[in-house]
Design a protein around this motif. Sequence first.
Motif, short mmCIF file in Angstrom:
data_model
loop_
_atom_site.label_atom_id
_atom_site.label_comp_id
_atom_site.label_asym_id
_atom_site.label_seq_id
_atom_site.Cartn_x
_atom_site.Cartn_y
_atom_site.Cartn_z
N ASP A 17 0.92 -1.05 0.13
CA ASP A 17 -0.03 0.00 0.00
C ASP A 17 0.69 1.30 -0.05
O ASP A 17 0.85 2.40 -0.74
CB ASP A 17 -0.88 0.13 1.37
CG ASP A 17 -1.99 -1.00 1.23
OD1 ASP A 17 -2.01 -1.81 0.22
OD2 ASP A 17 -2.29 -1.40 2.36
N ARG A 39 -8.56 -2.86 -3.53
CA ARG A 39 -7.95 -3.45 -2.32
C ARG A 39 -8.84 -3.37 -1.11
O ARG A 39 -8.99 -4.19 -0.24
CB ARG A 39 -6.45 -3.24 -1.64
CG ARG A 39 -5.31 -4.11 -2.15
CD ARG A 39 -3.94 -3.59 -1.66
NE ARG A 39 -3.23 -4.21 -2.72
CZ ARG A 39 -1.83 -3.55 -2.82
NH1 ARG A 39 -1.35 -3.00 -1.87
NH2 ARG A 39 -1.13 -4.09 -3.91
N TYR A 40 -8.99 -2.20 -0.90
CA TYR A 40 -9.93 -1.49 0.23
C TYR A 40 -11.34 -1.42 0.21
O TYR A 40 -12.09 -1.08 0.97
CB TYR A 40 -9.16 -0.37 0.97
CG TYR A 40 -7.70 -0.78 1.54
CD1 TYR A 40 -7.99 -1.37 2.78
CD2 TYR A 40 -6.62 -0.66 0.92
CE1 TYR A 40 -6.52 -1.81 3.33
CE2 TYR A 40 -5.53 -1.06 1.40
CZ TYR A 40 -5.59 -1.56 2.84
OH TYR A 40 -4.31 -2.10 3.25
N TYR A 43 -13.54 -3.46 2.63
CA TYR A 43 -13.07 -2.85 4.12
C TYR A 43 -13.64 -1.83 4.35
O TYR A 43 -14.50 -1.71 5.44
CB TYR A 43 -11.36 -2.71 4.04
CG TYR A 43 -11.04 -2.20 5.44
CD1 TYR A 43 -10.97 -2.82 6.62
CD2 TYR A 43 -10.64 -0.73 5.46
CE1 TYR A 43 -10.34 -2.21 7.63
CE2 TYR A 43 -10.38 -0.21 6.40
CZ TYR A 43 -10.05 -0.90 7.81
OH TYR A 43 -9.77 -0.31 8.78
N VAL A 44 -13.77 -0.68 3.54
CA VAL A 44 -14.36 0.65 3.77
C VAL A 44 -15.81 0.40 3.82
O VAL A 44 -16.54 1.00 4.65
CB VAL A 44 -13.90 1.59 2.55
CG1 VAL A 44 -14.73 2.96 2.53
CG2 VAL A 44 -12.34 1.63 2.78
N LYS A 83 -3.46 1.46 6.14
CA LYS A 83 -4.84 0.89 6.51
C LYS A 83 -5.41 1.59 7.74
O LYS A 83 -6.49 2.26 7.81
CB LYS A 83 -4.85 -0.47 6.73
CG LYS A 83 -6.09 -1.08 6.89
CD LYS A 83 -6.03 -2.53 7.11
CE LYS A 83 -7.49 -3.24 7.28
NZ LYS A 83 -7.25 -4.61 7.58
N LEU A 86 -6.25 5.25 6.56
CA LEU A 86 -7.56 5.08 5.67
C LEU A 86 -8.85 5.01 6.78
O LEU A 86 -9.71 5.45 6.81
CB LEU A 86 -7.61 3.92 4.86
CG LEU A 86 -8.86 3.32 4.36
CD1 LEU A 86 -9.34 4.61 3.24
CD2 LEU A 86 -8.67 2.17 3.57
N TYR A 87 -8.70 4.16 7.78
CA TYR A 87 -9.59 4.30 8.87
C TYR A 87 -9.90 5.47 9.59
O TYR A 87 -11.28 5.49 9.68
CB TYR A 87 -9.17 3.11 9.96
CG TYR A 87 -10.32 3.21 11.20
CD1 TYR A 87 -11.37 2.22 10.90
CD2 TYR A 87 -10.09 3.70 12.23
CE1 TYR A 87 -12.33 2.37 11.93
CE2 TYR A 87 -11.01 3.58 13.18
CZ TYR A 87 -12.35 2.96 12.98
OH TYR A 87 -13.26 2.80 13.59
#
Length: 196
Positions: A17, A39-40, A43-44, A83, A86-87
């Motif tokens: 990433d 990829r995310y 998750y998002v 990650k 991003l969170y």
Amino acid sequence: MNTEKKVKGNLDSQLSDEELVHFLQEGGPQRYFSVLADRYHDYVLKKCKGYVKDADEAADLSQEVFIKVFMQLNTFRSEAKFKTWLYTIVYHTCVDYLRKKKRNTHQVISDKLSSELEEVIEAEEVDQESLMLALEQLLEQITPEEKLLLLLKYKEKQSLQTIVNTLHISESAAKMRLMRAKEKINRLYEKQLRSN
């Protein structure tokens, strides 16, 4: 041509990433962002659903998150994992959305934290109702940054160093805020138990 595209795609997917972000920050091709977004995506979407419960709202929010990520990519520093960074964007986007919709942000965050914070309570047995009331009171008394700190530590299970790097605070500040929150929740929990 197709073989060349396939090889390039495989190489892109092998990059970390942080490498993808670095290439984008250096003006690299936009396909690197597509690799990150792919990829995310799940998750998002899952994280957004945890805040709003509605699939359509969550999909809209996840789009907004990726737009913000794209626009703020130059602010990412490799001190924290992508990650985790991003969170924090997911968190702020969802909390802002809930606030605008006049939804009970405290309740949503309480629900996300309740089971994880059982490990913070020093009592022998944990009464869920008293814990939820104590948690709601705690969340009204702390800043949004402290709420994010609790979510990163107890919900997302991030290391202290990752939290420090993500929130750009010192290690001692992170430890102090976590300790204060832990003490506060225990005091509030005991108070709730006594009033029941």
